[in-house]
Design an enzyme around this catalytic site. Structure first.
Site, PDB file in Angstrom:
ATOM      1  N   ARG A  89      13.753  46.539 -35.907  1.00 20.96           N
ATOM      2  CA  ARG A  89      13.153  47.681 -35.188  1.00 20.96           C
ATOM      3  C   ARG A  89      14.249  48.635 -34.699  1.00 20.96           C
ATOM      4  NH1 ARG A  89      10.148  44.830 -36.906  1.00 20.96           N
ATOM      5  NH2 ARG A  89      10.349  46.457 -38.441  1.00 20.96           N
TER       6      ARG A  89
ATOM      7  N   ASN B  63       7.102  53.539 -24.472  1.00 22.14           N
ATOM      8  CA  ASN B  63       7.756  53.375 -25.773  1.00 22.14           C
ATOM      9  C   ASN B  63       9.192  52.891 -25.604  1.00 22.14           C
ATOM     10  OD1 ASN B  63       5.405  54.372 -26.873  1.00 22.14           O
ATOM     11  ND2 ASN B  63       6.159  56.475 -26.939  1.00 22.14           N
TER      12      ASN B  63
ATOM     13  N   ASP C 179      11.474  53.341 -28.062  1.00 23.08           N
ATOM     14  CA  ASP C 179      12.372  54.181 -28.860  1.00 23.08           C
ATOM     15  C   ASP C 179      13.051  55.214 -27.960  1.00 23.08           C
ATOM     16  OD1 ASP C 179      10.797  56.768 -28.768  1.00 23.08           O
ATOM     17  OD2 ASP C 179       9.288  55.460 -29.664  1.00 23.08           O
TER      18      ASP C 179
ATOM     19  N   HIS D  75       9.090  49.916 -20.237  1.00 21.58           N
ATOM     20  CA  HIS D  75       9.065  48.702 -21.057  1.00 21.58           C
ATOM     21  C   HIS D  75      10.407  48.446 -21.744  1.00 21.58           C
ATOM     22  CE1 HIS D  75       4.378  48.843 -21.386  1.00 21.58           C
ATOM     23  NE2 HIS D  75       4.788  48.366 -20.238  1.00 21.58           N
TER      24      HIS D  75
ATOM     25  N   CYS E  78      28.383  39.069 -24.326  1.00 21.59           N
ATOM     26  CA  CYS E  78      28.096  40.095 -23.325  1.00 21.59           C
ATOM     27  C   CYS E  78      29.403  40.770 -22.931  1.00 21.59           C
ATOM     28  CB  CYS E  78      27.449  39.449 -22.096  1.00 21.59           C
ATOM     29  SG  CYS E  78      27.336  40.566 -20.670  1.00 21.59           S
TER      30      CYS E  78
ATOM     31  N   THR F 248      -1.881  57.074 -25.357  1.00 19.54           N
ATOM     32  CA  THR F 248      -1.872  55.686 -24.915  1.00 19.54           C
ATOM     33  C   THR F 248      -3.297  55.179 -24.773  1.00 19.54           C
ATOM     34  OG1 THR F 248      -1.129  54.157 -23.188  1.00 19.54           O
ATOM     35  CG2 THR F 248      -1.454  56.438 -22.540  1.00 19.54           C
ATOM     36  N   SER F 249      -3.475  53.909 -25.094  1.00 20.52           N
ATOM     37  CA  SER F 249      -4.822  53.355 -25.260  1.00 20.52           C
ATOM     38  C   SER F 249      -5.542  53.095 -23.945  1.00 20.52           C
ATOM     39  CB  SER F 249      -4.720  52.023 -26.014  1.00 20.52           C
ATOM     40  OG  SER F 249      -4.028  51.082 -25.211  1.00 20.52           O
TER      41      SER F 249
ATOM     42  N   ASN G  71      -5.203  62.466 -26.241  1.00 19.28           N
ATOM     43  CA  ASN G  71      -5.215  61.258 -27.066  1.00 19.28           C
ATOM     44  C   ASN G  71      -6.009  61.505 -28.351  1.00 19.28           C
ATOM     45  OD1 ASN G  71      -4.291  58.572 -27.289  1.00 19.28           O
ATOM     46  ND2 ASN G  71      -6.271  57.752 -26.665  1.00 19.28           N
TER      47      ASN G  71
END
Ligand SMILES: [Zn+2]
Length: 233
Positions: free
Chosen positions: A60, A93, A95, A110, A137, A177-178, A202
């Site tokens: 991704r 999102n 991205d 998110h 790290c 968005t849903s 939407n």
């Protein structure tokens, strides 16, 4: 419109990135690139098969660097640049298309594909390379980096700040968005309760449409530039 509003909160979701060619599990009936959500988007899935999950997000992360922002991202970036009042783009999102379009006031509730989270020290690092192979790290040296993506069952980032901005908002706009995934699905009710006008842009009426003062149906790449032109007048 712009006479009566000063503070704007915008929530964006999968629908705005879909037009740039980014698939999410919400488009595919519970599957994301042929994987079940439980396998690739939960802490339990990661514990069960870390290599699978790292490969999945590596793919991704690589894919997202090959797509481009669309007219909706560019319109929001223009609004961000021009709007003199407060404005915050809260995106679900992972991205970076808002940023690549030029938007500055963006909050990734998110997480982000182009970031790695150290499960040992908790530091977040900008990251564009694979995580398969367990790179160390940069802060603590532990080989404990994971995708910096908020999975189901985990707490989204910066919820206190988001609720503070919702309280102050004069206008709340939800784009692509849903209305099905909490806590984001509840933002419209919070914004309303605190007196904001609420607008939904939407592809179709969503599960949350009932709560909006106004719903406009169509593609984000068409509706968002139209709406931004109205606001900037
Ligand atoms: Zn660390």
């Amino acid at each position: 419109m712009s006479d009566s509003i000063r503070n704007i909160v915008i929530l964006t979701g999968a629908g705005i990135s879909a037009e740039s060619g980014i698939d999410t599990f919400r488009d595919g009936g519970g599957l994301w690139e042929q994987h079940r959500v439980e396998d690739v988007a939960t802490p339990e899935g990661f514990a069960r098969d870390p290599a699978l999950v790292q490969r999945f997000y590596d793919a991704r992360r690589e894919a997202v660097q090959k797509v481009e922002p669309n007219a909706a991202h560019r319109a929001l970036a223009e609004l961000d640049a021009e709007w003199e009042g407060d404005l915050l783009i809260v995106t679900q999102n992972v991205d970076d298309l808002h940023e690549r379009a030029g938007a500055k006031r963006v909050l990734h509730m998110h997480g982000e594909l182009l970031s790695a989270l150290c499960a040992s020290c908790g530091q977040r690092h900008k990251w564009s390379e694979p995580l398969v192979g367990s790179p160390a790290c940069p802060d603590c040296g532990a080989e404990a980096l994971r995708p910096d993506v908020v999975w189901f069952g985990e707490m989204p980032y910066e919820m206190d700040r988001i609720y503070e901005e919702l309280r102050r908002a004069d206008l709340f706009v939800s784009i692509g968005t849903s209305g099905a995934v909490y806590p984001a699905a509840g933002f419209v009710r919070d914004a309303r309760e605190f007196g904001a006008h609420t607008l939904e842009l939407n592809l179709q009426r969503s599960e949350g449409s009932y709560w909006f003062d106004e719903t406009r149906k169509g593609r984000a790449s068409e509706l968002v530039p139209e709406w931004v032109a109205e606001v900037l007048g």
